[in-house]
Design a protein around this motif. Structure first.
Motif, mmCIF file in Angstrom:
data_model
loop_
_atom_site.group_PDB
_atom_site.id
_atom_site.type_symbol
_atom_site.label_atom_id
_atom_site.label_comp_id
_atom_site.label_asym_id
_atom_site.label_seq_id
_atom_site.Cartn_x
_atom_site.Cartn_y
_atom_site.Cartn_z
ATOM 1 N N PRO A 38 0.686 -1.045 -0.082
ATOM 2 C CA PRO A 38 0.018 0.114 -0.193
ATOM 3 C C PRO A 38 0.894 1.249 0.148
ATOM 4 O O PRO A 38 1.977 1.109 0.155
ATOM 5 C CB PRO A 38 -0.703 -0.043 1.153
ATOM 6 C CG PRO A 38 0.173 -0.831 2.319
ATOM 7 C CD PRO A 38 1.044 -1.882 1.327
ATOM 8 N N ALA A 39 0.079 2.247 -0.031
ATOM 9 C CA ALA A 39 0.718 3.883 -0.086
ATOM 10 C C ALA A 39 1.452 3.968 1.177
ATOM 11 O O ALA A 39 2.354 5.037 1.375
ATOM 12 C CB ALA A 39 0.028 4.839 -0.717
ATOM 13 N N HIS A 40 0.912 3.651 2.164
ATOM 14 C CA HIS A 40 1.315 3.991 3.455
ATOM 15 C C HIS A 40 1.726 2.628 4.273
ATOM 16 O O HIS A 40 0.803 1.677 4.218
ATOM 17 C CB HIS A 40 0.095 4.844 4.368
ATOM 18 C CG HIS A 40 0.107 6.015 4.010
ATOM 19 N ND1 HIS A 40 0.566 7.104 4.420
ATOM 20 C CD2 HIS A 40 -0.910 6.495 3.065
ATOM 21 C CE1 HIS A 40 0.079 8.184 3.760
ATOM 22 N NE2 HIS A 40 -0.798 7.951 2.952
ATOM 23 N N VAL A 55 5.171 6.870 3.690
ATOM 24 C CA VAL A 55 4.386 7.055 2.476
ATOM 25 C C VAL A 55 5.406 6.814 1.186
ATOM 26 O O VAL A 55 6.444 7.237 1.201
ATOM 27 C CB VAL A 55 3.656 8.379 2.466
ATOM 28 C CG1 VAL A 55 4.690 9.450 2.481
ATOM 29 C CG2 VAL A 55 2.591 8.771 1.321
ATOM 30 N N VAL A 56 4.751 6.235 0.180
ATOM 31 C CA VAL A 56 5.491 5.837 -0.822
ATOM 32 C C VAL A 56 5.191 7.284 -1.963
ATOM 33 O O VAL A 56 4.235 7.676 -2.000
ATOM 34 C CB VAL A 56 4.781 4.600 -1.742
ATOM 35 C CG1 VAL A 56 5.271 4.555 -3.149
ATOM 36 C CG2 VAL A 56 4.938 3.477 -0.794
ATOM 37 N N TRP A 58 7.417 7.385 -4.914
ATOM 38 C CA TRP A 58 7.662 6.821 -6.258
ATOM 39 C C TRP A 58 7.872 5.573 -6.297
ATOM 40 O O TRP A 58 8.341 4.849 -5.223
ATOM 41 C CB TRP A 58 8.907 7.755 -6.888
ATOM 42 C CG TRP A 58 10.109 7.581 -6.228
ATOM 43 C CD1 TRP A 58 10.620 8.633 -5.353
ATOM 44 C CD2 TRP A 58 11.102 6.721 -6.437
ATOM 45 N NE1 TRP A 58 11.754 8.178 -5.018
ATOM 46 C CE2 TRP A 58 12.194 7.157 -5.630
ATOM 47 C CE3 TRP A 58 11.250 5.441 -7.006
ATOM 48 C CZ2 TRP A 58 13.501 6.228 -5.236
ATOM 49 C CZ3 TRP A 58 12.047 4.582 -6.653
ATOM 50 C CH2 TRP A 58 13.547 5.388 -6.120
ATOM 51 N N LYS A 59 7.809 4.802 -7.567
ATOM 52 C CA LYS A 59 8.062 3.725 -7.680
ATOM 53 C C LYS A 59 8.827 3.305 -9.219
ATOM 54 O O LYS A 59 8.448 3.705 -10.167
ATOM 55 C CB LYS A 59 6.785 2.576 -7.724
ATOM 56 C CG LYS A 59 6.784 1.268 -8.294
ATOM 57 C CD LYS A 59 5.715 0.427 -8.161
ATOM 58 C CE LYS A 59 5.307 0.743 -9.752
ATOM 59 N NZ LYS A 59 3.999 -0.341 -9.912
ATOM 60 N N LEU A 64 10.763 1.002 -4.222
ATOM 61 C CA LEU A 64 9.848 1.966 -3.691
ATOM 62 C C LEU A 64 10.684 3.292 -3.102
ATOM 63 O O LEU A 64 11.545 2.990 -2.186
ATOM 64 C CB LEU A 64 8.880 1.837 -2.691
ATOM 65 C CG LEU A 64 7.774 0.711 -3.393
ATOM 66 C CD1 LEU A 64 6.984 0.152 -2.295
ATOM 67 C CD2 LEU A 64 7.073 0.916 -4.578
ATOM 68 N N VAL A 66 10.404 6.123 -0.160
ATOM 69 C CA VAL A 66 9.487 6.321 0.683
ATOM 70 C C VAL A 66 10.070 7.515 1.336
ATOM 71 O O VAL A 66 11.161 8.077 1.760
ATOM 72 C CB VAL A 66 9.350 5.268 1.536
ATOM 73 C CG1 VAL A 66 8.500 4.008 0.853
ATOM 74 C CG2 VAL A 66 10.515 4.797 2.492
#
Length: 71
Positions: A38-40, A55-56, A58-59, A64, A66
């Motif tokens: 997930p993003a978080h 928190v993400v 970029w990928k 990732l 963060v």
């Protein structure tokens, strides 16, 4: 590079990772697969310390970028 893991889903899910680079405000974290991440989430350093909320930002592939969520 150091080993770690992330935890999410109220601590019910744990996924191993490699922390490729680390800065004061964030990190680059590599997974075998980012599907379902997930993003978080909370990042745990396997060698020490409490979890760090992230928190993400970029990928790229299975890595990732963060940002640490300081509260």
């Amino acid at each position: 590079m150091r080993k770690g893991h992330v935890s999410f889903d109220e601590g019910h899910t744990k996924v191993d990772c490699l922390i490729r680079s680390l800065a004061r405000t964030g990190a680059n974290v590599e997974f075998k697969s980012v599907v379902g991440i997930p993003a978080h989430f909370s990042l745990y350093f396997d060698d020490h310390g409490p979890p760090v909320p992230c928190v993400v930002m970029w990928k790229i592939g299975t890595t990732l970028g963060v940002e640490f969520e300081f509260r």
